[in-house]
Scaffold this active site. Structure first.
Site, PDB file in Angstrom:
ATOM      1  N   HIS A 188     -50.417  32.298 -78.751  1.00 51.00           N
ATOM      2  CA  HIS A 188     -51.504  31.954 -77.833  1.00 51.00           C
ATOM      3  C   HIS A 188     -51.116  32.139 -76.355  1.00 51.00           C
ATOM      4  O   HIS A 188     -51.758  32.876 -75.622  1.00 51.00           O
ATOM      5  CB  HIS A 188     -51.916  30.485 -78.037  1.00 51.00           C
ATOM      6  CG  HIS A 188     -52.382  30.148 -79.411  1.00 51.00           C
ATOM      7  ND1 HIS A 188     -53.639  30.463 -79.895  1.00 51.00           N
ATOM      8  CD2 HIS A 188     -51.748  29.503 -80.428  1.00 51.00           C
ATOM      9  CE1 HIS A 188     -53.756  30.029 -81.139  1.00 51.00           C
ATOM     10  NE2 HIS A 188     -52.639  29.451 -81.487  1.00 51.00           N
TER      11      HIS A 188
HETATM   12  O1  RIB Z   1     -54.089  25.716 -78.616  1.00 50.85           O
HETATM   13  C1  RIB Z   1     -52.908  26.437 -78.333  1.00 50.85           C
HETATM   14  C2  RIB Z   1     -52.180  25.808 -77.189  1.00 50.85           C
HETATM   15  O2  RIB Z   1     -51.748  24.514 -77.577  1.00 50.85           O
HETATM   16  C3  RIB Z   1     -50.892  26.566 -76.798  1.00 50.85           C
HETATM   17  O3  RIB Z   1     -50.661  26.407 -75.415  1.00 50.85           O
HETATM   18  C4  RIB Z   1     -49.823  25.858 -77.561  1.00 50.85           C
HETATM   19  O4  RIB Z   1     -48.544  25.918 -76.904  1.00 50.85           O
HETATM   20  C5  RIB Z   1     -50.330  24.454 -77.543  1.00 50.85           C
HETATM   21  O5  RIB Z   1     -49.942  23.877 -76.306  1.00 50.85           O
END
Ligand code: RIB
Ligand code: CA
Length: 310
Positions: free
Chosen positions: A236
């Protein structure tokens, strides 16, 4: 050369994003890195950041930010990232130095002194960034863009409607989205397609010191992702940085994005006002698609660069 400030809550994908940023000194001048309570407590995510930076002998200011969100207690995500917040690799334990100053004042001074406008990279809840904008409104003139991983226009992950980073601190997110600063939003619509396959993860094993660290991170993260229905692993946070390095690998649309801050089922939901007569500023570039092969290649090449420097 972009002047960047990275705010993060390592977190497996945060760690891979930090490594990718460090591997691009010709494109990115990292002014500093701040941590925020999110995936795990502030203490744990800060220790994880110290371990990653020490692992690659980085020399970047690291400072602890806020322990939790503006208005509610912190809910961490041990189910996704483990009790340490970055389970998988074993680190010897590092004494990577922390900047012992007020983090808001420090962030402000570093950005104010930067030779050019600054790009903020937000990889966790947006508490630190919101507080910076509130404490020092004039700093907005020095901020070129906020490229953040967060939200989504079609679905959530921590709830059916909200993505984790936004859900942890929707009030902070609303401050950031309504600031008028140009935003790049890497939401779940794009980040869940920005995935590395099991085979690609395996190919990192024992390839080099840093590539193997990435393997250990991703091997845990891949196993952990199975409980959420993932076979491959979405990286992500890396989307928010990859856009700054190779925007052409993404497709996006300018939107006027807002955040639901009410309590209840929709808390943390991000939505776009698409009414033809909307008067809201479309200051948010919502990323919708990514060239997955180019995305993974960016990570692999960054790890190879760092391997060669060890
Ligand atoms: O939803 C994904 C996010 O939540 C990313 O930043 C992961 O590291 C968690 O923090
Ligand atoms: Ca994160």
């Amino acid at each position: 050369m972009k002047q960047v400030w990275i705010d993060c809550d390592p977190g497996h994908d945060d760690a891979l994003t930090l490594l990718t940023a460090i591997a691009h000194p010709a494109e990115l001048s990292i002014l500093g890195i701040s941590t925020i309570g999110g995936n795990q407590t502030l203490e744990k995510v800060t220790r994880n950041a110290q371990n990653v930076l020490a692992f690659v002998n980085a020399d970047i200011p690291l400072i602890k930010g806020e322990p939790g969100p503006l208005t509610k207690p912190l809910n961490t995500a041990p189910e996704a990232h483990g009790d340490s917040g970055m389970d998988g690799p074993f680190f010897q334990g590092s004494n990577y130095p922390l900047v012992a100053e007020n983090f808001l004042q420090y962030m402000y001074e570093k950005m104010k002194a930067a030779p050019e406008k600054v790009t903020i990279v937000g990889l966790g809840p947006l508490t630190n960034i919101a507080l910076l904008l509130k404490a020092f409104p004039e700093i907005q003139e020095k901020i070129d863009c906020i490229s953040l991983m967060g939200g989504g226009l079609t679905h959530g992950n921590i709830t059916p409607l909200a993505e984790f980073n936004i859900y942890v601190d929707p009030e902070a997110a609303q401050i950031v989205f309504q600031s008028g600063i140009p935003i790049v939003m890497a939401g779940l619509d794009v980040t869940e397609t920005a995935e590395i396959t099991v085979e690609e993860i395996q190919s990192l094993r024992k390839k080099g010191k840093v590539s193997n660290l990435a393997y250990e991170l991703l091997n845990f993260y891949n196993q952990s992702g199975r409980q959420f229905g993932f076979v491959n692993s979405p990286i992500h946070d890396l989307c928010a940085l990859a856009y700054l390095l190779q925007p052409e690998m993404f497709r996006g649309e300018p939107q006027a994005v807002q955040v639901i801050t009410d309590d209840g089922l929709a808390r943390g939901l991000t939505f776009a006002d698409k009414r033809r007569n909307s008067t809201l500023s479309k200051n948010t570039l919502v990323l919708e698609a990514v060239n997955r092969t180019a995305f993974v290649e960016l990570l692999v090449q960054a790890l190879e660069k760092l391997d060669d420097l060890q």
